[in-house]
Scaffold this motif. Structure first.
Motif, PDB file in Angstrom:
ATOM      1  N   ALA A 126       4.673  16.175 -15.050  1.00  0.00           N
ATOM      2  CA  ALA A 126       4.655  16.594 -16.453  1.00  0.00           C
ATOM      3  C   ALA A 126       6.091  16.729 -16.935  1.00  0.00           C
ATOM      4  O   ALA A 126       6.957  17.226 -16.207  1.00  0.00           O
ATOM      5  N   ASP A 127       6.341  16.255 -18.150  1.00  0.00           N
ATOM      6  CA  ASP A 127       7.618  16.483 -18.822  1.00  0.00           C
ATOM      7  C   ASP A 127       7.430  17.729 -19.674  1.00  0.00           C
ATOM      8  O   ASP A 127       6.741  17.694 -20.697  1.00  0.00           O
ATOM      9  N   THR A 128       8.014  18.836 -19.231  1.00  0.00           N
ATOM     10  CA  THR A 128       7.737  20.150 -19.805  1.00  0.00           C
ATOM     11  C   THR A 128       9.027  20.793 -20.303  1.00  0.00           C
ATOM     12  O   THR A 128       9.941  21.038 -19.512  1.00  0.00           O
ATOM     13  N   TYR A 129       9.073  21.082 -21.600  1.00  0.00           N
ATOM     14  CA  TYR A 129      10.259  21.705 -22.197  1.00  0.00           C
ATOM     15  C   TYR A 129       9.883  23.002 -22.904  1.00  0.00           C
ATOM     16  O   TYR A 129       8.883  23.053 -23.623  1.00  0.00           O
ATOM     17  N   SER A 130      10.683  24.009 -22.698  1.00  0.00           N
ATOM     18  CA  SER A 130      10.519  25.266 -23.431  1.00  0.00           C
ATOM     19  C   SER A 130      11.472  25.252 -24.617  1.00  0.00           C
ATOM     20  O   SER A 130      12.576  24.721 -24.536  1.00  0.00           O
ATOM     21  N   GLY A 131      11.047  25.873 -25.710  1.00  0.00           N
ATOM     22  CA  GLY A 131      11.788  25.781 -26.959  1.00  0.00           C
ATOM     23  C   GLY A 131      11.045  24.858 -27.907  1.00  0.00           C
ATOM     24  O   GLY A 131      10.189  24.070 -27.499  1.00  0.00           O
ATOM     25  N   GLY A 132      11.334  24.932 -29.196  1.00  0.00           N
ATOM     26  CA  GLY A 132      10.599  24.115 -30.163  1.00  0.00           C
ATOM     27  C   GLY A 132       9.230  24.710 -30.417  1.00  0.00           C
ATOM     28  O   GLY A 132       9.112  25.804 -30.966  1.00  0.00           O
ATOM     29  N   THR A 133       8.168  24.031 -29.969  1.00  0.00           N
ATOM     30  CA  THR A 133       6.811  24.517 -30.211  1.00  0.00           C
ATOM     31  C   THR A 133       6.389  25.591 -29.205  1.00  0.00           C
ATOM     32  O   THR A 133       5.358  26.231 -29.386  1.00  0.00           O
ATOM     33  N   GLN A 134       7.154  25.776 -28.166  1.00  0.00           N
ATOM     34  CA  GLN A 134       6.892  26.815 -27.174  1.00  0.00           C
ATOM     35  C   GLN A 134       8.059  27.803 -27.176  1.00  0.00           C
ATOM     36  O   GLN A 134       9.175  27.448 -27.547  1.00  0.00           O
ATOM     37  N   PRO A 135       7.828  29.049 -26.769  1.00  0.00           N
ATOM     38  CA  PRO A 135       8.945  30.005 -26.722  1.00  0.00           C
ATOM     39  C   PRO A 135      10.101  29.462 -25.888  1.00  0.00           C
ATOM     40  O   PRO A 135       9.881  28.854 -24.830  1.00  0.00           O
ATOM     41  N   ALA A 136      11.303  29.667 -26.368  1.00  0.00           N
ATOM     42  CA  ALA A 136      12.483  29.154 -25.662  1.00  0.00           C
ATOM     43  C   ALA A 136      12.631  29.749 -24.275  1.00  0.00           C
ATOM     44  O   ALA A 136      13.253  29.151 -23.397  1.00  0.00           O
ATOM     45  N   THR A 137      12.064  30.920 -24.081  1.00  0.00           N
ATOM     46  CA  THR A 137      12.199  31.619 -22.801  1.00  0.00           C
ATOM     47  C   THR A 137      11.007  31.400 -21.867  1.00  0.00           C
ATOM     48  O   THR A 137      10.956  32.003 -20.794  1.00  0.00           O
ATOM     49  N   ALA A 138      10.049  30.555 -22.276  1.00  0.00           N
ATOM     50  CA  ALA A 138       8.812  30.403 -21.507  1.00  0.00           C
ATOM     51  C   ALA A 138       9.044  29.704 -20.174  1.00  0.00           C
ATOM     52  O   ALA A 138       9.549  28.572 -20.132  1.00  0.00           O
TER      53      ALA A 138
ATOM     54  N   PRO B  59       0.796  -1.231   0.000  1.00  0.00           N
ATOM     55  CA  PRO B  59       0.000   0.000   0.000  1.00  0.00           C
ATOM     56  C   PRO B  59       0.828   1.280   0.000  1.00  0.00           C
ATOM     57  O   PRO B  59       0.343   2.331  -0.428  1.00  0.00           O
ATOM     58  N   GLY B  60       2.053   1.206   0.454  1.00  0.00           N
ATOM     59  CA  GLY B  60       2.888   2.404   0.517  1.00  0.00           C
ATOM     60  C   GLY B  60       3.634   2.736  -0.760  1.00  0.00           C
ATOM     61  O   GLY B  60       4.274   3.790  -0.847  1.00  0.00           O
ATOM     62  N   VAL B  61       3.552   1.873  -1.768  1.00  0.00           N
ATOM     63  CA  VAL B  61       4.282   2.135  -3.001  1.00  0.00           C
ATOM     64  C   VAL B  61       3.684   3.351  -3.705  1.00  0.00           C
ATOM     65  O   VAL B  61       2.465   3.574  -3.686  1.00  0.00           O
ATOM     66  N   LYS B  62       4.531   4.160  -4.312  1.00  0.00           N
ATOM     67  CA  LYS B  62       4.080   5.352  -5.036  1.00  0.00           C
ATOM     68  C   LYS B  62       4.105   5.076  -6.536  1.00  0.00           C
ATOM     69  O   LYS B  62       5.175   4.887  -7.120  1.00  0.00           O
ATOM     70  N   VAL B  63       2.934   5.054  -7.148  1.00  0.00           N
ATOM     71  CA  VAL B  63       2.789   4.782  -8.582  1.00  0.00           C
ATOM     72  C   VAL B  63       2.192   6.018  -9.230  1.00  0.00           C
ATOM     73  O   VAL B  63       1.071   6.418  -8.905  1.00  0.00           O
ATOM     74  N   GLY B  64       2.934   6.634 -10.147  1.00  0.00           N
ATOM     75  CA  GLY B  64       2.497   7.904 -10.699  1.00  0.00           C
ATOM     76  C   GLY B  64       2.403   7.944 -12.206  1.00  0.00           C
ATOM     77  O   GLY B  64       2.904   7.072 -12.920  1.00  0.00           O
ATOM     78  N   TYR B  65       1.750   8.986 -12.663  1.00  0.00           N
ATOM     79  CA  TYR B  65       1.496   9.255 -14.088  1.00  0.00           C
ATOM     80  C   TYR B  65       2.359  10.444 -14.499  1.00  0.00           C
ATOM     81  O   TYR B  65       2.270  11.519 -13.915  1.00  0.00           O
ATOM     82  N   SER B  66       3.220  10.234 -15.489  1.00  0.00           N
ATOM     83  CA  SER B  66       4.101  11.283 -15.990  1.00  0.00           C
ATOM     84  C   SER B  66       3.665  11.662 -17.399  1.00  0.00           C
ATOM     85  O   SER B  66       3.819  10.891 -18.343  1.00  0.00           O
ATOM     86  N   ALA B  67       3.102  12.861 -17.545  1.00  0.00           N
ATOM     87  CA  ALA B  67       2.495  13.299 -18.793  1.00  0.00           C
ATOM     88  C   ALA B  67       3.495  13.992 -19.724  1.00  0.00           C
ATOM     89  O   ALA B  67       4.574  14.411 -19.309  1.00  0.00           O
ATOM     90  N   MET B  68       3.097  14.149 -20.970  1.00  0.00           N
ATOM     91  CA  MET B  68       3.891  14.842 -21.981  1.00  0.00           C
ATOM     92  C   MET B  68       3.235  16.189 -22.257  1.00  0.00           C
ATOM     93  O   MET B  68       2.183  16.265 -22.899  1.00  0.00           O
ATOM     94  N   ALA B  69       3.834  17.261 -21.763  1.00  0.00           N
ATOM     95  CA  ALA B  69       3.210  18.576 -21.889  1.00  0.00           C
ATOM     96  C   ALA B  69       2.980  18.958 -23.355  1.00  0.00           C
ATOM     97  O   ALA B  69       2.000  19.643 -23.667  1.00  0.00           O
ATOM     98  N   TYR B  70       3.856  18.520 -24.251  1.00  0.00           N
ATOM     99  CA  TYR B  70       3.683  18.824 -25.673  1.00  0.00           C
ATOM    100  C   TYR B  70       2.312  18.361 -26.166  1.00  0.00           C
ATOM    101  O   TYR B  70       1.612  19.093 -26.875  1.00  0.00           O
ATOM    102  N   GLN B  71       1.909  17.151 -25.795  1.00  0.00           N
ATOM    103  CA  GLN B  71       0.646  16.604 -26.273  1.00  0.00           C
ATOM    104  C   GLN B  71      -0.564  17.305 -25.655  1.00  0.00           C
ATOM    105  O   GLN B  71      -1.670  17.222 -26.183  1.00  0.00           O
ATOM    106  N   TRP B  72      -0.348  17.996 -24.546  1.00  0.00           N
ATOM    107  CA  TRP B  72      -1.442  18.769 -23.970  1.00  0.00           C
ATOM    108  C   TRP B  72      -1.534  20.152 -24.606  1.00  0.00           C
ATOM    109  O   TRP B  72      -2.582  20.789 -24.581  1.00  0.00           O
ATOM    110  N   GLY B  73      -0.443  20.607 -25.201  1.00  0.00           N
ATOM    111  CA  GLY B  73      -0.464  21.876 -25.921  1.00  0.00           C
ATOM    112  C   GLY B  73      -0.933  21.739 -27.347  1.00  0.00           C
ATOM    113  O   GLY B  73      -1.430  22.698 -27.947  1.00  0.00           O
TER     114      GLY B  73
END
Length: 294
Positions: free
Chosen positions: A188-200, A154-168
């Protein structure tokens, strides 16, 4: 100096805590965030580059077959972090359809039982699933994995890691409802640059904000269990500019009423060999300031 007080609520997520200032009568309230870095530097040396670092991001390569012992795979990527006193966030992928119908149940039971006697860790089943499957397929498989593992541990931590690109750029996430699964943490795996402003920074990143609005705010309990499983900047030609953006993000995080529970910065080329994700000396120093700030 600051004394870090970290609390775990019901063994599942980091709670908001405070920094107590020794000396003098003032107490400065702040938010505690589990800070980590994915870096080519070995875990044992990571704290020299980023003083105060607490976590790492690790991956088991490929999609594992039902015959594979997931304990051995997990140990191979997590043991160096554990030995260094760091908390690994570990990703493992298994076939989504077969996972949803129970082909991997025995393997996940073994893994959950084995993790009972291991140091703290966060397990991610199939990071960035939006790139590879539909919401209903993900929900069926993820819920089976989590239920199977928590029945044993019961103490194990099982999580969901999303792709922010696919939500944008919603395709698989056009209907966000199937993705709102119960989890022990939401990243969330979130990267600035590419489809989002590099400075975001996070507040300026449309994909991240839609994920937060549609997933975190609308999934029961997620608002106290969310964080960044990968965070990086690319496309910034100036190392000094990237350092400024990281410093801006640090300042922004300090303003949040509900801050992330964890934040893992990405500083390697990754499997795609993108050297632009690697910071220069000024941006690297900014990440060190970010880690130290929380």
């Amino acid at each position: 100096m600051f004394k870090r007080l970290i609390a775990v609520t019901s063994g599942l997520t980091l709670a908001v805590t405070a920094f107590a200032v020794s000396g003098g009568d003032d107490v400065q309230a702040a938010t505690s965030i589990l800070m980590g870095v994915h870096d080519k530097t070995a875990p044992a040396e990571l704290s020299k580059r980023y003083p105060g670092v607490q976590a790492t991001r690790e991956f088991v390569d490929g999609v594992q077959k039902p015959t594979v012992d997931l304990r051995k795979k997990y140990d191979a990527v997590a043991k160096k972090s554990w030995a260094a006193g760091l908390i690994p966030f570990v990703s493992i992928k298994t076939d989504p359809a077969k996972t949803g119908t129970g082909s991997y149940d025995a393997r996940f039971r073994e893994l959950a039982e084995w993790l009972k006697n291991k140091p703290e860790t966060y397990f991610i089943w199939y990071h960035e699933p939006e790139d590879n499957m539909s919401g209903p397929v993900f929900a069926k498989a993820f819920q089976r994995v989590r239920a199977t593992m928590k029945a044993v541990n019961p103490g194990v931590k099982v999580g969901y890691s999303a792709m922010a690109y696919q939500w944008g750029h919603p395709k698989s996430t056009k209907d966000p409802k199937p993705w709102r699964v119960a989890a022990d943490f939401y990243g969330a795996d979130t990267y600035s640059g590419g489809t989002q402003p590099a400075t975001a920074i996070l507040s300026e990143h449309k994909g991240h904000q839609r994920w937060y609005d549609e997933l975190v705010l609308k999934t029961p309990g997620a608002s106290t269990k969310w964080g960044l499983t990968e965070r990086g900047f690319k496309g910034t030609k100036s190392d000094a500019q990237r350092a400024k953006d990281i410093d801006r993000e640090t300042a922004y995080l300090k303003t949040l009423t509900t801050a992330p529970s964890f934040y893992l910065y990405w500083n390697t080329p990754g499997t795609e060999g993108d050297a632009d994700l690697v910071n220069g000396p000024k941006a690297q120093a900014a990440v060190a300031r970010l880690v130290a700030a929380f």
